[in-house]
Write an enzyme that holds these catalytic residues in place. Structure first.
Site, PDB file in Angstrom:
ATOM      1  N   ASP A 218     -30.255   9.609 -83.259  1.00 23.49           N
ATOM      2  CA  ASP A 218     -30.202   8.367 -84.005  1.00 23.49           C
ATOM      3  C   ASP A 218     -31.397   8.264 -84.948  1.00 23.49           C
ATOM      4  O   ASP A 218     -32.517   8.624 -84.595  1.00 23.49           O
ATOM      5  CB  ASP A 218     -30.227   7.202 -83.004  1.00 23.49           C
ATOM      6  CG  ASP A 218     -30.092   5.855 -83.674  1.00 23.49           C
ATOM      7  OD1 ASP A 218     -29.037   5.595 -84.264  1.00 23.49           O
ATOM      8  OD2 ASP A 218     -31.047   5.057 -83.596  1.00 23.49           O
ATOM      9  N   GLU A 269     -34.056  27.264 -75.179  1.00 24.48           N
ATOM     10  CA  GLU A 269     -34.379  27.737 -73.834  1.00 24.48           C
ATOM     11  C   GLU A 269     -33.142  27.760 -72.930  1.00 24.48           C
ATOM     12  O   GLU A 269     -33.145  28.415 -71.891  1.00 24.48           O
ATOM     13  CB  GLU A 269     -35.426  26.817 -73.182  1.00 24.48           C
ATOM     14  CG  GLU A 269     -36.793  26.832 -73.847  1.00 24.48           C
ATOM     15  CD  GLU A 269     -37.699  25.731 -73.274  1.00 24.48           C
ATOM     16  OE1 GLU A 269     -37.266  25.060 -72.294  1.00 24.48           O
ATOM     17  OE2 GLU A 269     -38.802  25.537 -73.806  1.00 24.48           O
TER      18      GLU A 269
END
Length: 562
Positions: A218, A269
Site C-alpha cells: 500500500d 530467501e
C-alpha cells in the site's frame, strides 16, 4: 466437482517463466466477501468456504485487503499490530487454514502490507506520545517542533486539512506536531530510522514463514519525504494519491527504491517465487517502471490503464506505453479495471461526469451512469484486458457484473469521504457492498443471518452467482471462458501486434493465435471479410452477428483457422 491444480513445490526457475509474469490475481475485500459467523462482516473462515468457487475461474492467486489488528478507522489500513489477525476477521489459525486450502486448490495468497503509516493505537506511536521530544521513540515517526499557530510546511493531507497534528505536553501545553499523509489517526513512519526498517523485515518474514506468497504494498510511492520537507501546492485538478506529472515531495522520492531492494533480498530467501506488487500512483509510466526493476518489486498496478476512459485511441496509446515502459526494465505490464478504491468499471465506463480517484459519484452528480450501457462496456473492456500479455487483476464481484451501489441510505454510509466532502461525494462504499452469492438466501448468501455491514441493494439478487453459474449469457460465464482461453492460448506470455483497420471505431490487435476486435461505438460495425470468416472463440455480446461486431462489444477470433 472442482478440478484442482495444487501448487508446484518446484516452480520453473527458467528466466521469464515465473508465475507472476502471466498471473491473474483476484482481489478479495475481506469484510465484504463472505461471512462465516453471521455478524455481518466478512471473515477468513468465510473466504475459505468460498475458495473452491473461485478456483473454477482459472485464476492464479488471491489478494486480501488488510485483516491485521486495527481500530478500523480506515478500513483496516490503520494497523495497530502487523503480526496478528483482527478478531473481526478471525485468528492466525484461520489464516493458516485459508492458506492451506488455497494452496490445495492451486491458488497463491497475497496480502496487503501498509508500511507508510500505522494506527495511532500502535504501541510504538503510543510510546512516542509518552516520550519526550528528541527521544528514540519519537524518531520512529516524523515529529517536528513548531510554534503554536504555525506548522512546518503547507502540506495538505489526502483526507483533507493539514498533514500535521499537534500533540500536548504532560503539563497540557502545546507539544510537537507529527506528520500524516492520511488521517490524523495514521501517523507516518520515519523510514530513515533503522528500527522501522528492521521491524518491517521481521513482518515480511513472519507472514512468509506462514506460507504467504507475496505482498501488495500500500502507498508504495510514499514512505520517503523530500529533504527539508519543502512547501508544495499540488494541482487542484490532480488525484489525491498522486499520479500527476509533477511529483509532490511526499510521493515517489528516490529513497523508496532502497527500501524495496532491501525487501527483495528478504523475498529471495524463500522458495516458491514470492512476490511484491506496488501500489504506486506515479506518472509517467516509465517512472512507475522504476518500482519493478530487476532487483526491486515484481509488479506494479497500472493505474493509467485503469484511468483511461471509453476511447479507442487513448486505450491503444496506454497499452503501447505500458508495454514499452515495463518491458524496458524486463517486467510484465499489469492491467486492472476495478479495485476497492474506485467506482466499479461496470458503472465508471458509462460516466460522463467528473470522477476523482477515491471520491466516487455524488448525489448531485448529473447523469448517473446507465446500467445497461455500463455493463455492456464493462464486459467489452474485460474481454480486451484479459487478452493482453502480462498480469491482470480482478476485483471481487466484477465477474458478476456488479455495478456501483449508489442508492445506499445516507445513514448507512461509512466511507470517510462522505463526511469529509459534506455529503457531496459517496466515496468508496458503493464498490465495497457485500457480494451476492445466492439469490434466495439471507444477505444473498453472504451469510446465513441476513446481517450486512453495508446494506445490499434489492437488485443484488439478479446478480447472484447462483443464477449466473448455469447461464451461458452471464457475465460470470464470460469471465470463466475468457480465463480458460487465456490460459489455453498462453496469452499472458504473448505480445501485441496491432492490425490495420479501416474503421477508427474499432481496436484490432493480435496476441499469438488470437485476434481481438473491440467496437467503441454504439452501433454494429461490419467486420472486414478476412476477419468475418474466422471462427469466434468468445464474445462479450449477448447477440452475435456472423458478419458484424455488435455495438460496444469485443470478441476473440481464432487466427489459426484463416
Amino acid at each position: 466437482m472442482t478440478q484442482t491444480r495444487a501448487l508446484s513445490t518446484t516452480p520453473s526457475t527458467e528466466p521469464g517463466s515465473e508465475w507472476w509474469r502471466t498471473s491473474v490475481i483476484y482481489q478479495i475485500y475481506p469484510r465484504s466477501f463472505a461471512d462465516a459467523n453471521g455478524d455481518g462482516i466478512g471473515d477468513l473462515q468465510g473466504i475459505t468456504s468460498r475458495l473452491e468457487q473461485l478456483a473454477t475461474m482459472d485464476i492464479d492467486a488471491i489478494w486480501l485487503s488488510p485483516f491485521f489488528t486495527s481500530p478500523q478507522k480506515d478500513g483496516g489500513y490503520d494497523v495497530s499490530n502487523y503480526v496478528d489477525v483482527d478478531p473481526l476477521f478471525g485468528t492466525l489459525a484461520d489464516y493458516d487454514a485459508m492458506v492451506a486450502r488455497a494452496h490445495e486448490l492451486g491458488l497463491r495468497v497475497i496480502i496487503d502490507l501498509v508500511p507508510n503509516h500505522c494506527s495511532d493505537q500502535h504501541p510504538w506511536f503510543q510510546e512516542a506520545l509518552n516520550s519526550p521530544a528528541g527521544s528514540p521513540e519519537r524518531d520512529r515517526f516524523i515529529f517536528r517542533d513548531a510554534d503554536e499557530g504555525t506548522l512546518p510546511n503547507n502540506w495538505e493531507s489526502v483526507f483533507g486539512g493539514p498533514m500535521w497534528t499537534r500533540t500536548a505536553n504532560e503539563d497540557g501545553t502545546p507539544g510537537q506536531v507529527y506528520l500524516h499523509i492520511f488521517d490524523a489517526t495514521q501517523p507516518d513512519f520515519n523510514w530513515h530510522n533503522e528500527e522501522v526498517r528492521a521491524m518491517f523485515r521481521d513482518v515480511l518474514r513472519f507472514w512468509l514463514d506462514r506460507g504467504t506468497d507475496g505482498f501488495r504494498v500500500d502507498v508504495a510511492h510514499g514512505m520517503i519525504k523530500a529533504d527539508g520537507l519543502p512547501d508544495f501546492t499540488p494541482d487542484p485538478k490532480g488525484a489525491s494519491m498522486g499520479g500527476t506529472e509533477e511529483l509532490a515531495p511526499w510521493w515517489g522520492q528516490d529513497g523508496v527504491h532502497e527500501i524495496y531492494r532491501d525487501w527483495r533480498t528478504v523475498m529471495d530467501e524463500y522458495e516458491g517465487q514470492r512476490v511484491l506488487c506496488a501500489e504506486a500512483w506515479v506518472n509517467p509510466l516509465d517512472l512507475m517502471a522504476k518500482w519493478v526493476r530487476e532487483d526491486e518489486m515484481h509488479q506494479a498496478f497500472n493505474f493509467p490503464y485503469l484511468s483511461t476512459g471509453w476511447d479507442a485511441s487513448a486505450l491503444r496509446e496506454v497499452i503501447n506505453e505500458s508495454m514499452a515502459a515495463f518491458g524496458a526494465v524486463g517486467a510484465p505490464s499489469t492491467w486492472v479495471l476495478s479495485n476497492h478504491d474506485v467506482v466499479r468499471h461496470s458503472s465508471r465506463l458509462a460516466l460522463t461526469d467528473d470522477n476523482p480517484q477515491g471520491e466516487g459519484i455524488g448525489p448531485l452528480t448529473p447523469n448517473h451512469p446507465d446500467p445497461v450501457i455500463g455493463l455492456r462496456r464493462a464486459r467489452a473492456a474485460s474481454t480486451l484486458m484479459l487478452a493482453l500479455p502480462g498480469g491482470a487483476y480482478l476485483y471481487q464481484g466484477e465477474e458478476l457484473g456488479l455495478p456501483e451501489a449508489m442508492e445506499l441510505p445516507d445513514e448507512a454510509r461509512q466511507d470517510p469521504t462522505w463526511f469529509r466532502t459534506n455529503h457531496e461525494r459517496y466515496g468508496r462504499d458503493g464498490c465495497r457492498v457485500p457480494l451476492p452469492w445466492e439469490a434466495d438466501a439471507p444477505a444473498y448468501g453472504f451469510n446465513t443471518t441476513g446481517e450486512s455491514w453495508l446494506p445490499q441493494p434489492e437488485q443484488w439478487a439478479g446478480y447472484a452467482r447462483s443464477l449466473q453459474e448455469n447461464d451461458a449469457d452471464s457475465t460470470l460465464h464470460l469471465y470463466q471462458e475468457l480465463l480458460r482461453l487465456r490460459r489455453e492460448h498462453a496469452l499472458g506470455s504473448g505480445d501485441v501486434q496491432w492490425l490495420a483497420s479501416n474503421d477508427e471505431k474499432l481496436l484490432t490487435l493480435q496476441n499469438g493465435s488470437v485476434i481481438i476486435v473491440m467496437n467503441f461505438c454504439a452501433d454494429p460495425v461490419r467486420l472486414p471479410p478476412e476477419l468475418a470468416k474466422l471462427p469466434r472463440l468468445v464474445s462479450s455480446a449477448l447477440q452475435v452477428s456472423e458478419s458484424s461486431i455488435e455495438g460496444e462489444t469485443a470478441l476473440w477470433l481464432d487466427a489459426t483457422r484463416s
